[in-house]
Design an enzyme around this catalytic site. Structure first.
Site, mmCIF file in Angstrom:
data_model
loop_
_atom_site.group_PDB
_atom_site.id
_atom_site.type_symbol
_atom_site.label_atom_id
_atom_site.label_comp_id
_atom_site.label_asym_id
_atom_site.label_seq_id
_atom_site.Cartn_x
_atom_site.Cartn_y
_atom_site.Cartn_z
ATOM 1 N N LYS A 131 -60.493 8.616 -31.545
ATOM 2 C CA LYS A 131 -61.344 7.635 -32.228
ATOM 3 C C LYS A 131 -62.752 8.166 -32.490
ATOM 4 O O LYS A 131 -63.424 7.707 -33.402
ATOM 5 C CB LYS A 131 -61.368 6.323 -31.453
HETATM 6 C C1 LIG Z 1 -56.272 4.068 -30.686
HETATM 7 C C2 LIG Z 1 -55.312 5.050 -30.093
HETATM 8 C C3 LIG Z 1 -54.006 5.234 -30.618
HETATM 9 C C4 LIG Z 1 -53.463 4.405 -31.758
HETATM 10 O O1 LIG Z 1 -54.086 4.683 -32.979
HETATM 11 P P1 LIG Z 1 -53.914 3.679 -34.229
HETATM 12 O O2 LIG Z 1 -54.852 4.205 -35.253
HETATM 13 O O3 LIG Z 1 -54.316 2.316 -33.713
HETATM 14 O O4 LIG Z 1 -52.495 3.720 -34.653
HETATM 15 C C5 LIG Z 1 -53.204 6.215 -30.057
HETATM 16 N N1 LIG Z 1 -53.628 6.961 -29.014
HETATM 17 C C6 LIG Z 1 -54.876 6.811 -28.478
HETATM 18 C C7 LIG Z 1 -55.259 7.655 -27.310
HETATM 19 C C8 LIG Z 1 -55.761 5.857 -28.997
HETATM 20 O O5 LIG Z 1 -56.985 5.716 -28.460
#
Ligand SMILES: *Cc1c(COP(=O)(O)O)cnc(C)c1O
Length: 477
Positions: free
Chosen positions: A122
């Site tokens: 993120k």
């Molecule tokens: C947010 C997250 C996901 C999922 O990503 P999306 O964009 O919501 O599909 C997967 N793995 C981790 C470690 C995350 O923080």
């Protein structure tokens, strides 16, 4: 480039006009009016580019020069994607690649997206958003108060991106004593005076409901300029498109080659960026959706039925950042699948928004899914533990539970002659307890994060109360 809504009833707006907002006024999600196209010659030119130049080559096609002057856009990108920020690269990886690959075996790679400040992918988008927000707010003399709820990854990424930014305050609700020690320390050790950590005496859904209640109070929302940085934000999706190009270029030498990506998925934001990269001309063979026990997306890609669950029917798993019952970005893909027909999307989501489901078999839409490259699979806890152990044994590499979910599904779906890149969405140090369970040992932690849990922590504890959070925001703005 203007942006339109998936529900077809909102005016077209520029990138900076939609940057600070969430949903379009008609309840839909923003997408570009048409996807820019990258030709063979464009891809060849990109082959020599570093991450910053690549990001500019892509984002400058999504943001008009008359909206954000491209010299400014370039400066914002250059400030965001620096090796010092993405410093947690593994031994043998070059931090300056920002999203380096790690070869496991022939035609099987990790694409490391988690080398930024909070050790999860993120950061890739949120860090850019922090700098874009500050720029757009300062240009218009505005301020914003970002209100969010987190169970861990989103909140920390938002706080590390927004800390110290002019014009931005962050009010982040988290469930009291329910995050991992590492996640709690990451967030609560921030001492910047624009960051407010609020521990709510309830579960994540209680915190989420408080945020929704505040956002639904339109007078309060307007007076206190309440904003959000949730996963439907177009700026986040746009930033995520870049690393699909980067990964593709890293493992190919000619544009006649195709690659596949496997994406551990929750809200469908990450893989939606892959879908858009493909629509822009990136030679992607398959986009593999990997879910955990919360398999609403896997169910759709296997049956054509999209049936979101209630939050009471969401499992708490060892890959907690994928524990979702409703995939908030899914509407963007469905819009393309139904031929960019806003009225069709409205019809489908009138059922979903009323707590129902839809079935795309009837009108032949589901048959088109394969043409978009999508396939899917899921894992359970035992699969993830087994994959973490096998990856350590075979390659000497420790992966986290989310990435393990992806690798498990990737191994089921991959084709022998097509390179498969598994997106590494978090580093194992972030989910220590699960790694200890799988391997009997604590994962390696970056030296600069040693002792994180011992730093002084600041947070406010609050009952589950909409009045309490409103009073808190009033008192601190
Ligand atoms: C947010 C997250 C996901 C999922 O990503 P999306 O964009 O919501 O599909 C997967 N793995 C981790 C470690 C995350 O923080």
């Amino acid at each position: 480039m203007k942006y339109i809504s998936t529900r077809g009833q909102s005016p077209a707006l520029t990138f900076s006009e939609i940057l600070l907002g969430g949903l379009a006024p008609d309840g839909g999600l923003y997408l570009p009016e048409q996807y820019p196209q990258f030709s063979d010659a464009d891809l060849n030119a990109m082959r020599g580019m570093n991450y910053r130049d690549l990001a500019f080559a892509i984002l400058s096609r999504l943001v008009d020069n008359s909206d954000i002057p491209h010299v400014d856009l370039k400066a914002i990108i250059d400030k965001t994607y620096r090796a010092e920020v993405y410093q947690y690269a593994r031994a043998g990886q070059n931090a300056a690649d920002i999203t380096p690959t790690l070869k496991l075996e022939d035609n099987l790679y990790l694409l490391s997206l988690s080398n930024g400040p909070t050790l999860a992918f993120k950061d890739m988008a949120m860090q850019l958003l922090g700098n874009l927000f500050e720029y757009v707010l300062s240009k218009t003399g505005q301020t914003t108060n970002i209100l969010g709820a987190t169970s861990g990854d989103t909140g920390s990424a938002a706080e590390y991106a927004m800390r110290g930014k002019q014009g931005v305050r962050v009010f982040m609700l988290s469930p009291y004593q329910k995050m991992s020690r590492f996640q709690t320390a990451q967030m609560f050790s921030l001492q910047d005076d624009n960051i407010f950590n609020i521990a709510v005496k309830g579960v994540f859904d209680d915190a989420q409901d408080m945020v929704k209640a505040v956002s639904n109070d339109h007078a309060f929302k307007a007076e206190y300029k309440i904003g959000a940085v949730n996963s439907i934000n177009w700026g986040r999706i746009a930033a995520q498109i870049v690393y699909y190009f980067k990964g593709y270029l890293a493992v190919t030498s000619s544009n006649s080659q195709k690659v596949s990506f496997t994406v551990p998925s929750g809200n469908f934001g990450n893989i939606c960026a892959g879908h858009i990269a493909r629509m822009m001309g990136l030679p992607i063979d398959q986009l593999v959706v990997a879910t955990n026990e919360n398999d609403v997306l896997d169910e759709f890609f296997n049956t054509g039925v999209y049936a979101p669950r209630s939050s009471a029917n969401t499992y708490h798993t060892s890959s907690p950042s994928m524990d979702i019952s409703k995939a908030s970005n899914f509407e963007r893909f469905i819009y393309d699948l139904v031929g960019q027909d806003g009225s069709k999307v409205r019809e489908l989501w009138s059922a979903v928004d009323a707590g129902g489901k839809f079935d795309l078999n009837a009108q032949g839409y589901f048959a088109k899914v394969a043409g978009f490259g999508f396939v899917s699979g899921h894992s359970n806890h035992a699969h993830r533990m087994q994959t973490i152990r096998a990856t350590k044994a075979s390659y000497g590499v420790t992966i986290d539970t989310h990435t393990a979910d992806g690798l498990k599904v990737a191994l089921e779906q991959r084709k022998a002659d097509v390179p498969m890149l598994v997106l590494e969405t978090a580093l194992p140090a972030k989910f220590e307890e699960a790694i200890v369970e799988a391997l009997g040992e604590v994962p390696e932690r970056p030296a600069s994060l040693a002792g994180l849990e011992d730093l002084p922590q600041t947070s406010s504890v609050m009952d589950v109360s909409v009045d309490a959070i409103k009073a808190f925001i009033r008192a601190n703005t």
